[in-house]
Scaffold this active site. Sequence first.
Site: not given
Lengths: 483, 483
Positions: A202, A404
């Site tokens: 991120h 995921s």
Amino acid sequence: MVGSVGNGLADLGASMNGNGKAAAEPLPMEMDPPADVMAAAAAAAAAEGEAASNGRREIVMGRNVHTSCFAVKEPDADDEETGEREATMASVLALYRRSLVERTKHHLGYPYNLDFDYGALGQLQHFSINNLGDPFIESNYGVHSRQFEVGVLDWFARLWDLEKDEYWGYITNCGTEGNLHGILVGREVFPDGILYASRESHYSVFKAARMYRMDCVKVDTLMSGEIDCADFQRKILQNRDKPAIINVNIGTTVKGAVDDLDLVIKTLEESGFKDRFYIHCDGALFGLMIPFVKKAPKVTFKKPIGSVSVSGHKFVGCPMPCGVQITRLKHINALSSNVEYLASRDATIMGSRNGHAPIFLWYTLNRKGYRGFQKEVQKCLRNAHYLKDCLKEAGIGAMLNELSSTVVFERPKDEEFVRRWQLACEGNIAHVVVMPSVNIDKLDYFLNELVEKRATWYKDGISKPPCIARDLGVENCLCGLHK
Amino acid sequence: MVGSVGNGLADLGASMNGNGKAAAEPLPMEMDPPADVMAAAAAAAAAEGEAASNGRREIVMGRNVHTSCFAVKEPDADDEETGEREATMASVLALYRRSLVERTKHHLGYPYNLDFDYGALGQLQHFSINNLGDPFIESNYGVHSRQFEVGVLDWFARLWDLEKDEYWGYITNCGTEGNLHGILVGREVFPDGILYASRESHYSVFKAARMYRMDCVKVDTLMSGEIDCADFQRKILQNRDKPAIINVNIGTTVKGAVDDLDLVIKTLEESGFKDRFYIHCDGALFGLMIPFVKKAPKVTFKKPIGSVSVSGHKFVGCPMPCGVQITRLKHINALSSNVEYLASRDATIMGSRNGHAPIFLWYTLNRKGYRGFQKEVQKCLRNAHYLKDCLKEAGIGAMLNELSSTVVFERPKDEEFVRRWQLACEGNIAHVVVMPSVNIDKLDYFLNELVEKRATWYKDGISKPPCIARDLGVENCLCGLHK
């Protein structure tokens, strides 16, 4: 539909400006200006230096946001009597609310669970609840919610296997604050440490490095988006003399990839970094999902990690952003004694802290419990598989990592479609994050629209769907060459 | 009364723990453990190093917060049917709400306006509103409130005399975030600059210096709490070769002192720092009040300042902490082009940002307007004078700075009284911040109780009220020696 609601709002905004000129200017077709266009303009402006940037930014600000914003206008002297101001405000809010309903319905791209009902907590909106300072040490300000905050923190500490008397933590404003805190703790433990993070981490991780003036090394990733531990080893061996501070992703932003924590630790130990590393786990989205995935590797403080952060507005769902940060008490104690400013009353990044967020989290954790979350995680993973399979059946290249619920696929050609479904895009790929608020009906609605529109985008036979082999691997690409 | 509500809550907390042992343990007399005791314990523990600290912290955490917190309990399998869990949660929330009413009624020490009614905005609590990224550049996430945010920012830019195309800003999570941002901008403009701040500056300023690895010089203060510009000059002259980054307080935390901005600028210019300084104004509380005080010096971007921050939950009043940060667009443009991580889409400290806060602020600014704030500021200053005068008439040493509604006075001897009124204390002094929610009735209630209790604290004639001449000056002390 979105467009018309948007125009209504923009008109109201203009009329609240009390400025006939604004209303006469051409209004954007939608309430939101095209983000991609503006982002591109801004990026270009940034690249071209300040003078050019000023020119470009003026367009962005003047035309798009300043024109369509709801200006604050000085009330007339007789407003109290006529009530006109209040009526105008009520109509702005009602139309805004309608646009939120619309936007919420068509949202797929961000990892936010939009499905929550906190009606029972409405009664608390009248109070200025502030948990300023440390969650475990009460300040003199009495209107706080530490009783709820510590209850929530205990729950998370238990989830990640840390005893009550061995952990410290707090409820943050967002995932970024968790990363800022985790990396700061790492730096205070190893002041000359080098920060390592995969390039798919991120952006807040690299922001932290810059803010904290830390050396930062970007590590390559595998096609899945996971950190490439061979490259990681090469890079730490180039800096044997400096301790390592590592950001490990429990679900990357774009591909939802989970870094192999065990392999990261093994690599560190085999490279001679025993006791000279600090691991922060960025679990913004998947940190709260992975404990409920069968056979998934565990994120746990039984392994030599220093901190874990997770967002509260993502999988749990919350009206405003928030997050949870858990670390080892010994690190905070070390900080408290080493660092003047970090007295035990100020070990958080922020000062005043939102006291409503802990109550929202407490409420959902109590209602759903471990069992409830487990069910929801399973549903999300099932629905994500459904979406990926349907995309591939329709001839659209797609990928879904095993751990995921983020489905990555060929970027839709039409930017209006992207905005309508609020997809997050990067280069040739886009993604949908399947959250508890995303059910099969919503996915079918989306899939039908995508397949229908896509047929028109490529019907001339001249333009072709993009090749995404470089992004997702040959096996996940269904372009002309690879299908 | 507070105690009994507190006990009720603690009992419920224990029962929610599902743990008879917890309920059998002695419970604190109040919902809040004594803050001073814990703070002292924590400070002592910090001073004594880690081992001792562990021992002490365990007491703090075990007895005080972990025992009285509302633990999250796994729902029973049949909870859906029996509804027992929901009933228990509703009763916890109802009692908690009652304690908030009580606490709000007896609050005087923190600069929060607790008087607001956002009932009209309750309808928006069902949405996950997130202004992630830049306020002026929309992200693809559609459920945001940038239209409101930019309206509010425009209002503040106008208040501080900065044109729409010359400012940049955003709505922060609290005053600390504003300071962190302002000082970061200063550091990016002058990477080798030294940070100067008076020793009575907010702790977040020194936290920023530590976080950002900046050299930081503390400057002495006058008795009023203002920065001592003679000392400031001495200190900058010792570092002539390095640019200066200065935090200027528009209302200090403890004494509400307003630093003399004009004198700070004059000192810099006379000392050869022309064009080699960056000023951040920390206006957490008084930044929004000073524009409405007649004859007050102006905080304005027409002077060579770089940024101003103010809190939203203080004078305006808001359910959760928030703030406003305004800076010059050219600084952000410079940052955007110089700094990789600060692309124009990421010039904020946080990532995800609370989208409700801008709507709260927008709502109040629209309803009250400049005129409404002016009236409230005048009322606060009048009431503060009333409190100071009454204290002095009652023989209690007190001080009120001219540009402030913070009344500083002799610390009440009894800590229970301090907690009951949630007074902020430092050494021998305490303060009350007169906010719009503090009216004459509330002050009389407080004054009567203080005078009554104080008579009992000192009735033996042996213990005496503390001398506060060192804190507030001989002229404001009414101890045995100075009265």
